[in-house]
Each structure stands twice: as structure tokens, then as C-alpha cells.
Enzyme design. Structure first.
Site, short mmCIF file in Angstrom:
data_model
loop_
_atom_site.label_atom_id
_atom_site.label_comp_id
_atom_site.label_asym_id
_atom_site.label_seq_id
_atom_site.Cartn_x
_atom_site.Cartn_y
_atom_site.Cartn_z
N ASN A 10 0.87 -1.17 0.00
CA ASN A 10 0.00 0.00 0.00
C ASN A 10 0.91 1.23 0.00
OD1 ASN A 10 -1.79 2.05 0.43
ND2 ASN A 10 -2.44 1.39 2.47
N LYS A 12 0.09 4.25 -0.26
CA LYS A 12 -0.55 5.45 0.30
C LYS A 12 -0.31 6.62 -0.66
CE LYS A 12 -0.19 3.27 4.74
NZ LYS A 12 -0.08 3.37 6.18
N GLU A 175 -5.19 -4.58 10.74
CA GLU A 175 -4.19 -3.52 10.87
C GLU A 175 -4.44 -2.75 12.16
OE1 GLU A 175 -2.31 -2.49 6.83
OE2 GLU A 175 -4.05 -1.20 7.07
N SER A 221 3.56 -1.68 10.35
CA SER A 221 5.01 -1.71 10.53
C SER A 221 5.63 -3.07 10.19
CB SER A 221 5.40 -1.27 11.96
OG SER A 221 5.00 0.07 12.18
P1 13P Z 1 3.02 0.75 7.66
O1 13P Z 1 3.56 -0.54 7.09
O2 13P Z 1 3.72 1.97 7.11
O3 13P Z 1 2.92 0.72 9.14
O4 13P Z 1 1.52 0.88 7.10
C1 13P Z 1 0.65 -0.19 7.25
C2 13P Z 1 -0.57 0.09 6.48
O5 13P Z 1 -1.36 0.94 6.82
C3 13P Z 1 -0.79 -0.69 5.25
O6 13P Z 1 -2.06 -0.48 4.74
#
Ligand code: 13P
Length: 267
Positions: A10, A12, A175, A221
């Protein structure tokens, strides 16, 4: 039904056309049909470039969100069929096979910053499946909820939204919000406990056979150095990776940490 590990990136709100091209060029030749299923979810604007490179490879492309209606007066929104329709633009002859295959629904950042509710997340997931997309449906508790002992109740409530979805085109992602982007990972025991509870809940909502075949991903994480321990847990069938997925070598290391064998419902 056996469960093939699923490792999803992801991105983002990160990336450029150039970075997604370089990333996928480095990834597509390494991912084979036999290992974990691999999905990369860049921002909307990078999807056409991503699909173009991933076409014909074992890497599937996913979107990070979609609207719950098939079309309409919704300024700034993207309908699920539009995502699937990239297929037609890019590879008309491969319509059934390629294009944007996946969409994430109910991510906690959508819930936190954009007013996403259980109901709207569920509606997006249903619309996505209507358009032929597979869904990664996210759930997870806040730190306050965990400290109050409410984790399993929160997961039960949030996961109610998967009722009525087609389990063959669904994965769940656990998550925990306190683990996202914080560098604090759930322990393998905490993840397994939540995943087992989610599988029980999925059994009530979707039926036992579907729940036994449902992939439940862990996110929060996940890094190359903690992935193997999390992925070794019986009900952890993959990972949804944020920050560590932006670097292709890091993401590859996480893919590599997934168990080679598929887990069976008979376990
Ligand atoms: P991180 O791996 O940056 O903690 O993000 C997890 C997440 O939200 C994946 O959708």
C-alpha cells in the site's frame, strides 16, 4: 481450500510515474506463479502506468479506494468500474485477465481522516466486487481500544461489513492502528489472536468453508526483519505493507519471508 500467501504493497500517497515504473520493472520478473500472490497498490494517478508494466506478469495492481456507486455526481471520486476499465485501455485482448484487480476498502486512514464508516467501507467493497474487483477489507483497533480490552469486540463490529461479500474475491487485513507507521509491530501472538478471532467471525458471516479459505493479512510496521515471524503464525496469511513497501528491495524481502507452502483448510 488452500490459502496462498498474499503480500500487498500500500503505497498510500507516495510515488511518481517514474518511480512506479522503475519499481515494477525491478519486481515483475522476480515474482513467479508459484510463490505468494503479490499486489501493488499505488495512488490512482499511477494506476495506468502500473497496469501497463504489470500486464502479463504475476504482479497484480490494486487501487487504494473506490466509490460505492457505479457512477453519478460525486466530484473527485472514482467508481470501481473505472478502475477495472483501465484494462480496456491498456490490454483489450486480456480483458478478463489483467487491469486493476484489487481495491483496498476501509483502511484506518480513510476511517480516521475521511469519515469512512463500517457501512461506507462495506458499501465500497460490495461495489468493487460488482465491478469484478477483489477486495482487501481492513479492520483494526486503536491503542485506547486495545488498552480497554475491547480489541476483539471492535474487530467483530468492523468485520460485520463483510457479510454478503463474495469470499472468493475477498481478503481481510488486520491492521492495528497503533502499529501503522509507528514502527511498533503487534507481536506474533497478538496478531495470531486477532486473526483467529477474525476467522471465527468470518465463519459466522460467510460460512465455515469460506472462512477456512479466507486470507487474513497483517498490516502495521511490517518490515523485512519482522515479516517471517508474523507470517509463520497459523492464521496470518500475508501482509499489507505500507512504508516498507516503497523500497522494492524491502518489499521483495518481505515477499521472500512468506512461507512457501499454502495453508490448507484441513489444518
Ligand atoms: P506501515 O507498514 O507503514 O505501518 O503501514 C501499514 C498500512 O497501513 C498498510 O495499509
Amino acid at each position: 481450500m488452500s490459502r496462498r500467501p498474499l503480500i500487498a504493497a500500500n503505497w498510500k500517497m507516495h510515488g511518481t510515474v517514474a518511480s512506479v515504473q522503475a519499481y515494477l520493472e525491478a519486481l515483475v520478473d522476480r515474482v513467479g506463479a508459484a510463490g505468494p500472490e503479490v499486489v501493488v497498490c499505488p495512488p490512482f494517478t499511477l494506476l495506468p502506468a502500473a497496469v501497463l508494466i504489470a500486464t502479463g506478469s504475476e504482479v497484480a495492481i490494486g487501487a487504494q479506494n473506490c466509490h460505492w456507486e457505479d457512477s453519478g455526481a460525486f466530484t473527485g471520486e472514482v467508481a470501481p468500474a473505472m478502475l477495472a476499465a483501465f484494462t480496456g485501455e491498456v490490454a483489450p485482448a486480456m480483458l478478463a485477465e489483467l487491469g486493476v484487480r484489487w481495491v483496498i476498502a476501509g483502511h484506518s486512514e480513510r476511517r480516521q481522516y475521511f469519515g469512512e464508516s463500517d457501512a461506507s467501507a462495506g458499501a465500497r467493497a460490495k461495489a468493487a466486487q460488482r465491478a469484478g474487483l477483489d477486495v482487501i477489507f481492513c479492520v483494526g483497533e486503536t491503542l485506547e481500544q486495545r488498552e480497554a480490552g475491547a480489541t476483539l469486540a471492535v474487530l467483530e463490529r468492523q468485520s460485520t461489513a463483510i457479510e454478503g461479500l463474495d469470499p472468493a474475491h475477498l481478503a481481510l487485513a488486520y491492521e492495528p492502528i497503533w502499529a501503522i507507521g509507528t514502527g511498533k509491530t503487534a507481536t506474533a501472538t497478538q496478531a495470531q489472536e486477532a486473526h483467529a478471532a477474525l476467522r471465527r467471525r468470518a465463519g459466522e458471516l460467510l460460512g465455515e468453508p469460506a472462512a477456512a479459505g479466507l486470507r487474513i493479512l497483517y498490516g502495521g510496521s511490517v518490515k523485512p526483519d519482522n515479516a517471517a515471524v508474523l507470517l509463520a503464525e497459523k492464521d496470518v496469511d500475508g501482509a499489507l505493507v505500507g512504508g516498507a513497501s516503497l523500497d522494492v528491495e524491502g518489499f521483495w524481502a518481505i515477499i521472500h519471508a512468506a512461507p512457501g507452502e499454502h495453508r490448507g483448510a484441513e489444518e
